[in-house]
Each structure stands twice: as C-alpha cells, then as structure tokens.
Design a protein around this motif. Structure first.
Motif, PDB file in Angstrom:
ATOM      1  N   ILE A 106     -14.708  -5.025  38.066  1.00 57.37           N
ATOM      2  CA  ILE A 106     -13.682  -5.943  38.441  1.00 57.37           C
ATOM      3  C   ILE A 106     -12.376  -5.339  37.823  1.00 57.37           C
ATOM      4  CG2 ILE A 106     -12.664  -8.065  38.469  1.00 57.37           C
ATOM      5  CD1 ILE A 106     -15.566  -9.314  38.819  1.00 57.37           C
ATOM      6  N   ALA A 107     -11.533  -5.142  38.491  1.00 54.61           N
ATOM      7  CA  ALA A 107     -10.182  -4.381  37.917  1.00 54.61           C
ATOM      8  C   ALA A 107      -9.204  -5.663  37.600  1.00 54.61           C
ATOM      9  CB  ALA A 107      -9.530  -3.585  38.924  1.00 54.61           C
ATOM     10  N   GLY A 155      -8.746   4.262  22.630  1.00 56.43           N
ATOM     11  CA  GLY A 155      -9.732   4.502  23.223  1.00 56.43           C
ATOM     12  C   GLY A 155     -10.744   3.316  23.640  1.00 56.43           C
ATOM     13  N   LYS A 156     -10.360   2.157  23.590  1.00 58.48           N
ATOM     14  CA  LYS A 156     -10.976   1.086  23.744  1.00 58.48           C
ATOM     15  C   LYS A 156     -11.742   1.034  25.106  1.00 58.48           C
ATOM     16  CE  LYS A 156      -8.893  -2.595  24.545  1.00 58.48           C
ATOM     17  NZ  LYS A 156      -8.836  -2.151  25.974  1.00 58.48           N
ATOM     18  N   SER A 157     -10.631   1.185  26.210  1.00 57.16           N
ATOM     19  CA  SER A 157     -11.151   1.297  27.560  1.00 57.16           C
ATOM     20  C   SER A 157     -11.921   2.224  28.024  1.00 57.16           C
ATOM     21  CB  SER A 157      -9.829   1.216  28.458  1.00 57.16           C
ATOM     22  OG  SER A 157      -9.075  -0.001  28.530  1.00 57.16           O
ATOM     23  N   GLN A 200      -8.889   0.489  33.973  1.00 57.56           N
ATOM     24  CA  GLN A 200     -10.239   1.247  34.458  1.00 57.56           C
ATOM     25  C   GLN A 200     -10.054   1.882  35.592  1.00 57.56           C
ATOM     26  OE1 GLN A 200     -12.709   1.621  32.565  1.00 57.56           O
ATOM     27  NE2 GLN A 200     -12.532   0.164  30.939  1.00 57.56           N
ATOM     28  N   ASP A 201      -9.138   1.381  36.559  1.00 59.58           N
ATOM     29  CA  ASP A 201      -9.246   1.963  37.846  1.00 59.58           C
ATOM     30  C   ASP A 201      -8.690   3.536  37.808  1.00 59.58           C
ATOM     31  OD1 ASP A 201      -6.871   1.005  37.064  1.00 59.58           O
ATOM     32  OD2 ASP A 201      -6.304   0.448  39.052  1.00 59.58           O
ATOM     33  N   ILE A 202      -7.673   3.719  36.827  1.00 56.43           N
ATOM     34  CA  ILE A 202      -7.047   5.058  36.582  1.00 56.43           C
ATOM     35  C   ILE A 202      -8.224   5.822  36.033  1.00 56.43           C
ATOM     36  CG2 ILE A 202      -5.439   6.185  35.282  1.00 56.43           C
ATOM     37  CD1 ILE A 202      -3.735   3.603  35.400  1.00 56.43           C
ATOM     38  N   PHE A 206      -8.722  -0.052  43.424  1.00 56.15           N
ATOM     39  CA  PHE A 206      -9.607  -1.145  43.909  1.00 56.15           C
ATOM     40  C   PHE A 206      -8.680  -2.061  44.745  1.00 56.15           C
ATOM     41  CE2 PHE A 206     -11.690   0.288  40.473  1.00 56.15           C
ATOM     42  CZ  PHE A 206     -12.841  -0.367  40.130  1.00 56.15           C
ATOM     43  N   PRO A 207      -9.203  -2.625  45.800  1.00 53.71           N
ATOM     44  CA  PRO A 207      -8.586  -3.269  46.839  1.00 53.71           C
ATOM     45  C   PRO A 207      -8.022  -4.682  46.385  1.00 53.71           C
ATOM     46  CG  PRO A 207     -10.875  -3.052  47.233  1.00 53.71           C
ATOM     47  CD  PRO A 207     -10.718  -2.124  46.280  1.00 53.71           C
TER      48      PRO A 207
END
Length: 290
Positions: A103-104, A36-38, A67-69, A75-76
């Motif tokens: 920032i992804a 569960g770090k992220s 992170q985006d998920i 993220f573009p």
C-alpha cells in the motif's frame, strides 16, 4: 491469480468475518531521514516472503512516501486517497515484487488522522480486516514523530530502529526510542545498523547506544545485525529494483538475509501472552486523545 489481496477484497465486499488472529505488525523507524529505512523495509519484506510468509508492506510516510519509487511503479491509489475519502481501503492493495502486497503512502495529505472519531473508527475497522490476512504487516514509518505516528509505532509492539553508526543518526534514533517508550512501556525494540564500513565498529556503536537506552530508559534493545555499505544497493536504487532482486548473492542481500533469520528467531523467542492486540492498543490511543 487468486492471491492474498483478491481474497481480502472478496471478504470485504461480502462482509465475511475473519477467524484468524492478527498478523505480526512491525514498525520500521529511524530517527532521521537518509539512513535507508525504506530500502530496508522493502527488502526485509521480500526476504520474509522468501520464507513463505504472507507480507503486506504499508508506506506510512503519507506525503513523502517513496516505496513506489524504489520499485519503479506508479500506484493507482494510495493511503492519501483513502484518508481523503476518495477510495476504500481494499482498493489500495497492489501486488509488489516477489508477490508481496503493498500500500503506497501517496502525497497531498499532511495530517493523516486529524479526523473525527467516526472516521477513525471506520479506519480501524478496515485495518482490522487487513491484520487478519497476513503473517506480517510491515509499517514503513516516516521520519517524524507526530502523535499519530507514535500511536502506530507503539501499538505495533515490535519496532525495528534503522540507523547508521554516525553519532547524529544514533542520537536521533535514541530520541525516537525515548519518545515511543514514554508513550508505551512494553514495546520490543531491535536495531539494524545500515550502510556501515566496518562490522565490528557498527557493533560497538550499537553497544554504546544500547548502554544509554538501558541506563536512562531501563530498556533492552536487541541487535539484529548490520548491513555493509554496498555499491550494488545504490545501483539497485538507481534502477528502481530491490537490491535482494538485483543481486541475491551481494553482501547487502546476504547480511539482510541473516538479519531476517535473527528477526524471526527473536519474534519466536518473545512471548505474546494475553497482551492486547494492535487494533485495541491503537484504538485506545487515537480515540482517547483529548
């Protein structure tokens, strides 16, 4: 809206100098994946923002970033685009939940900094602008311990180890602490026990690993607290919403809020002195290799 990211882009574009000192760089690590770090990195960032701090969350797990998920967004541009030479650093920053900047990590790049010294220097110059724009820069590190990853972690000086009370996870966490401490002796370690069934058992598990760290590594590690297993966290992941947004009064959100307070108190307690900056430390490690 003229926000932190817009200000950064303007300053980078116009080559304006920064006067402010570096923000606090915190590396969030685990010994292994699946603890569960992220999720902790994301929700901790949101709680710091709640405390009126400017926050940039960087997904450093290039190739397997998620992170985006977790927030249900595409993220573009990502760090992979930057290191592949496709985008500039200032194009990577996107607005995330509750106004944090993100920032992804992206995918398609296995060796983050296997670059020549000029490219490393350019990266460090770009990063130095970032560090002077935020109160906190949270680095969500990947589970691996490559030379580059260890360099980032040990340069940050502030390291949060996220683990679960299970013996394999704790042993992996200890191994990560040992490797970082061998690389840099003045890193300040703290720990969060995540997904625990019993708060007292989690504290006892921490005390055991703390005793081992003190005996064999001669290091003190600070206990920030525990987060109980919470079905609402799983629900938040399924709905791609941070759990502190899904249910601010849920037990996981409340416990992480207490951890955030403990972290801020601990940061205030630790003296900074005249120690070298994150960029100075990172530059020394990356450019002195070989």
């Amino acid at each position: 809206m003229y926000d932190q990211a817009s200000k950064l882009r303007d300053q980078l574009k116009n080559n304006q100098p920064f006067i402010a000192s570096e923000g606090r760089v915190i590396s969030v690590i685990s010994g292994k994946g699946g603890v569960g770090k992220s999720n902790i990195s994301l929700n901790l960032s949101l709680l710091l923002k709640e405390r009126k701090k400017t926050v940039l969350l960087i997904d450093m797990d290039i190739g397997m970033g998620n992170q985006d998920i977790l927030i249900g967004r595409s993220f573009p541009f990502t760090l992979a685009d930057y290191f592949n030479g496709k985008r500039s650093f200032n194009e990577l920053i996107e607005k995330g939940p509750l106004g944090i900047d993100m920032i992804a990590g992206g995918s398609g790049l296995s060796n983050m900094l296997q670059l020549d010294k000029q490219k490393v220097n350019n990266f460090l110059d770009d990063l130095s602008f970032i560090l002077r724009t935020y109160d906190f820069i949270i680095l969500d590190m990947g589970a691996g311990m490559s030379f580059e990853a260890v360099s980032f972690i040990s340069s940050s000086k502030e390291v949060i180890v996220v683990t679960t009370p299970e013996p394999p996870a704790i042993m992996d966490a200890y191994g990560a602490i040992k490797q970082i401490a061998k690389n840099q002796s003045d890193v300040h370690f703290s720990m969060i026990m995540n997904r625990v069934d019993d708060l007292q058992q989690a504290r006892e598990a921490f005390q055991r690993v703390s005793a081992v760290v003190k005996k064999f590594l001669q290091l003190e590690i600070v206990y920030l607290g525990s987060v109980l297993e919470d079905k609402k966290v799983k629900k938040a992941v399924q709905h791609q919403v941070p759990f502190v947004q899904l249910d601010r009064e849920g037990q996981a959100a409340k416990q992480l809020a207490l951890i955030t307070s403990q972290l801020l108190n601990e940061i205030e307690r630790v003296e900074q002195g005249n120690s070298t900056s994150f960029i100075q430390r990172l530059k020394h490690l990356l450019l002195s290799r070989g």
